[in-house]
Design a protein around this motif. Structure first.
Motif, PDB file in Angstrom:
ATOM      1  N   UNK A   1       0.834  -1.211   0.000  1.00  0.00           N
ATOM      2  CA  UNK A   1       0.000   0.000   0.000  1.00  0.00           C
ATOM      3  C   UNK A   1       0.862   1.251   0.000  1.00  0.00           C
ATOM      4  N   UNK A   2       1.902   1.264   0.839  1.00  0.00           N
ATOM      5  CA  UNK A   2       2.817   2.402   0.870  1.00  0.00           C
ATOM      6  C   UNK A   2       3.505   2.600  -0.471  1.00  0.00           C
ATOM      7  N   UNK A   3       3.720   1.497  -1.198  1.00  0.00           N
ATOM      8  CA  UNK A   3       4.379   1.565  -2.502  1.00  0.00           C
ATOM      9  C   UNK A   3       3.426   1.950  -3.629  1.00  0.00           C
ATOM     10  N   UNK A   4       2.137   2.109  -3.313  1.00  0.00           N
ATOM     11  CA  UNK A   4       1.181   2.545  -4.326  1.00  0.00           C
ATOM     12  C   UNK A   4       0.302   1.466  -4.910  1.00  0.00           C
ATOM     13  N   UNK A   5       0.386   0.239  -4.400  1.00  0.00           N
ATOM     14  CA  UNK A   5      -0.475  -0.840  -4.905  1.00  0.00           C
ATOM     15  C   UNK A   5      -1.900  -0.606  -4.409  1.00  0.00           C
ATOM     16  N   UNK A   6      -2.861  -0.749  -5.306  1.00  0.00           N
ATOM     17  CA  UNK A   6      -4.270  -0.581  -4.963  1.00  0.00           C
ATOM     18  C   UNK A   6      -4.929  -1.947  -4.823  1.00  0.00           C
ATOM     19  N   UNK A   7      -5.722  -2.102  -3.776  1.00  0.00           N
ATOM     20  CA  UNK A   7      -6.372  -3.372  -3.487  1.00  0.00           C
ATOM     21  C   UNK A   7      -7.883  -3.256  -3.598  1.00  0.00           C
ATOM     22  N   UNK A   8      -8.530  -4.392  -3.903  1.00  0.00           N
ATOM     23  CA  UNK A   8      -9.989  -4.503  -3.833  1.00  0.00           C
ATOM     24  C   UNK A   8     -10.334  -4.824  -2.389  1.00  0.00           C
ATOM     25  N   UNK A   9     -10.989  -3.918  -1.721  1.00  0.00           N
ATOM     26  CA  UNK A   9     -11.225  -4.064  -0.286  1.00  0.00           C
ATOM     27  C   UNK A   9     -12.416  -4.974   0.003  1.00  0.00           C
ATOM     28  N   UNK A  10     -12.315  -5.812   1.036  1.00  0.00           N
ATOM     29  CA  UNK A  10     -13.431  -6.703   1.393  1.00  0.00           C
ATOM     30  C   UNK A  10     -14.543  -5.920   2.068  1.00  0.00           C
ATOM     31  N   UNK A  11     -15.737  -6.483   2.159  1.00  0.00           N
ATOM     32  CA  UNK A  11     -16.824  -5.822   2.896  1.00  0.00           C
ATOM     33  C   UNK A  11     -16.413  -5.606   4.346  1.00  0.00           C
ATOM     34  N   UNK A  12     -16.679  -4.419   4.885  1.00  0.00           N
ATOM     35  CA  UNK A  12     -16.278  -4.135   6.260  1.00  0.00           C
ATOM     36  C   UNK A  12     -16.967  -5.084   7.232  1.00  0.00           C
ATOM     37  N   UNK A  13     -18.163  -5.542   6.870  1.00  0.00           N
ATOM     38  CA  UNK A  13     -18.917  -6.440   7.756  1.00  0.00           C
ATOM     39  C   UNK A  13     -18.251  -7.804   7.907  1.00  0.00           C
ATOM     40  N   UNK A  14     -17.257  -8.084   7.063  1.00  0.00           N
ATOM     41  CA  UNK A  14     -16.559  -9.372   7.135  1.00  0.00           C
ATOM     42  C   UNK A  14     -16.049  -9.638   8.546  1.00  0.00           C
ATOM     43  N   UNK A  15     -15.512  -8.626   9.195  1.00  0.00           N
ATOM     44  CA  UNK A  15     -14.886  -8.798  10.505  1.00  0.00           C
ATOM     45  C   UNK A  15     -15.899  -8.876  11.646  1.00  0.00           C
ATOM     46  N   UNK A  16     -17.175  -8.625  11.334  1.00  0.00           N
ATOM     47  CA  UNK A  16     -18.218  -8.722  12.364  1.00  0.00           C
ATOM     48  C   UNK A  16     -19.108  -9.937  12.154  1.00  0.00           C
ATOM     49  N   UNK A  17     -18.755 -10.783  11.192  1.00  0.00           N
ATOM     50  CA  UNK A  17     -19.545 -11.989  10.965  1.00  0.00           C
ATOM     51  C   UNK A  17     -19.480 -12.889  12.197  1.00  0.00           C
ATOM     52  N   UNK A  18     -20.539 -13.647  12.386  1.00  0.00           N
ATOM     53  CA  UNK A  18     -20.616 -14.525  13.556  1.00  0.00           C
ATOM     54  C   UNK A  18     -19.419 -15.486  13.580  1.00  0.00           C
ATOM     55  N   UNK A  19     -18.685 -15.463  14.670  1.00  0.00           N
ATOM     56  CA  UNK A  19     -17.561 -16.370  14.851  1.00  0.00           C
ATOM     57  C   UNK A  19     -16.246 -15.892  14.273  1.00  0.00           C
ATOM     58  N   UNK A  20     -16.247 -14.809  13.455  1.00  0.00           N
ATOM     59  CA  UNK A  20     -15.015 -14.389  12.787  1.00  0.00           C
ATOM     60  C   UNK A  20     -13.991 -13.854  13.794  1.00  0.00           C
ATOM     61  N   UNK A  21     -14.411 -12.996  14.715  1.00  0.00           N
ATOM     62  CA  UNK A  21     -13.475 -12.450  15.704  1.00  0.00           C
ATOM     63  C   UNK A  21     -12.887 -13.574  16.554  1.00  0.00           C
ATOM     64  N   UNK A  22     -13.740 -14.515  16.943  1.00  0.00           N
ATOM     65  CA  UNK A  22     -13.265 -15.648  17.740  1.00  0.00           C
ATOM     66  C   UNK A  22     -12.264 -16.481  16.940  1.00  0.00           C
ATOM     67  N   UNK A  23     -12.558 -16.678  15.650  1.00  0.00           N
ATOM     68  CA  UNK A  23     -11.661 -17.448  14.782  1.00  0.00           C
ATOM     69  C   UNK A  23     -10.297 -16.774  14.689  1.00  0.00           C
ATOM     70  N   UNK A  24     -10.282 -15.444  14.506  1.00  0.00           N
ATOM     71  CA  UNK A  24      -9.024 -14.713  14.395  1.00  0.00           C
ATOM     72  C   UNK A  24      -8.245 -14.775  15.705  1.00  0.00           C
TER      73      UNK A  24
END
Length: 408
Positions: free
Chosen positions: A295-318
């Motif tokens: 990102x610092x070098x200028x590469x652009x990414x396709x960002x995931x849905x912000x809700x991904x990190x609030x999905x049931x069980x995702x925080x626990x999994x991480x």
């Protein structure tokens, strides 16, 4: 040369200098060799064991022009098409190392495979290489077959080494993880059969949620994609080399579900003017720092849905795998634990023996919605997590939808 299935991946590009700057400055690949002829400019880039060959065609190549390494990439593999300069950029050649190139080319020829370049020998003071180019059953994809046992040069004969080629201190990625093809709807079965018969590839399930007959299917309101995967089977007798490394290349086929309306696979087929290589995965040992640096070098990414990190069980999994939720969210990195038992090969898992992987897609590298890159880190996981697959493909779809809205 380190023993691995893929020798290099070739990009056919209209502006080689632009891609050279991109891979050197943004992705921190090292330039290791060049080759300039009347008809071609070529640059060889290296990161870890991942080699990318950039090829810029300078003039139309008539059939009478003999170049041991090259066939054109823009729908020009059609037998009756006149030579022309390409109007698209395309990743079109996955070069494979083989043990007995004469035997494999003879067998492929008997099987009806098109030999785009017959068996030839190239040599220099570093040794000798035998090679041939065969046409895949997918769009404009070809495979250069290379027998280079004992060759000591940095790439291939006729390529000039670059003096600073040894500098790999800044490398961000370690090796090629997988190649993904985009194909016409309903064509994945034929492709699997072709690679099985020709190269001894074997189907493997992408995730534990995949149905073997239908593949891994994402069927929702905003996306309809079917994925199937295969890899070289170590017991096959087709002459490929793989070694005993866990990073043996994997191939994935993506096709749009029928009657789903336009989606990213259809967009690729339209902008690429046919089936081909949609993306390649580059492995890193530390995806958080790699993505932050990219990102610092200028590469652009396709960002995931912000809700991904609030999905049931995702925080626990991480948390279970010991990763930092805030850092992953900040960099838009997806995580998927894979608890499937392994096959005895490859590295172990992370904390508590959990197997997982982390991934992120870039935006397309060219001015069309065609080829992009995936940054991936595997911690024991050999497949692809089902949750990540859906979120990754949804991130690409969201990006393409936003482009359509901006144009309207």
């Amino acid at each position: 040369m380190q023993d691995c299935c893929v020798h290099h991946v070739e990009f056919g590009v209209r502006n080689g200098e632009e891609y050279l700057r991109k891979f050197k400055n943004q992705y921190k690949f090292a330039l290791v060799a060049t080759r300039f002829t009347k008809h071609l400019k070529q640059w060889v880039l290296l990161s870890g064991t991942a080699r990318i060959l950039l090829t810029q065609q300078m003039s139309p190549l008539a059939n009478s022009v003999s170049d041991v390494y090259h066939v054109p990439w823009s729908r020009l593999l059609q037998a009756n098409q006149e030579p022309s300069l390409s109007s698209i950029d395309s990743v079109y050649n996955v070069a494979l190392q083989v043990k007995n190139i004469q035997a494999i080319t003879e067998r492929l020829s008997r099987s009806g495979v098109t030999i785009a370049k017959p068996l030839q020998t190239a040599s220099d003071n570093h040794g000798e290489v035998k090679l041939a180019i065969v046409r895949s059953c997918i769009g404009n994809v070809v495979h250069t077959l290379i027998e280079d046992a004992g060759y000591k040069g940095p790439f291939l004969p006729q390529f000039t080494p670059v003096s600073d080629s040894g500098d790999q201190s800044q490398k961000l990625t370690t090796h090629l993880d997988h190649v993904t093809f985009a194909c016409d709807s309903g064509d994945s079965g034929r492709i699997l059969d072709w690679y099985s018969n020709c190269f001894g590839m074997r189907r493997f399930l992408i995730s534990r949620d995949e149905d073997e007959a239908s593949g891994f299917v994402i069927d929702s309101e905003d996306i309809g994609v079917r994925l199937k995967a295969f890899e070289y089977w170590k017991c096959a007798e087709t002459g490929l080399t793989t070694g005993n490394r866990p990073d043996s290349i994997k191939f994935v086929i993506a096709e749009a579900l029928p009657n789903q309306g336009p989606n990213q696979v259809d967009t690729f087929l339209h902008d690429h003017e046919g089936p081909g290589i949609q993306h390649i995965g580059l492995h890193t040992d530390n995806i958080v720092s790699t993505v932050a640096q990219l990102k610092d070098n200028g590469v652009e990414f396709a960002e995931p849905p912000y809700t991904y990190y609030t999905e049931v069980g995702k925080l626990e999994e991480i948390c279970d795998i010991g990763e930092d939720v805030d850092l992953l969210r900040e960099n838009g990195i997806l995580v998927d634990a894979e608890a499937d038992p392994g096959d005895g090969e490859g590295s172990g898992g992370g904390e508590g023996g959990l197997r997982y992987l982390m991934q992120k897609f870039t935006k397309p590298l060219s001015d069309r919605n065609t080829f992009f890159l995936e940054i991936i880190q595997r911690v024991g996981a050999r497949g692809f997590g089902s949750g990540n697959i859906t979120a990754l493909w949804r991130s690409v779809q969201a990006y393409m939808n936003s482009q359509k809205e901006n144009k309207s």
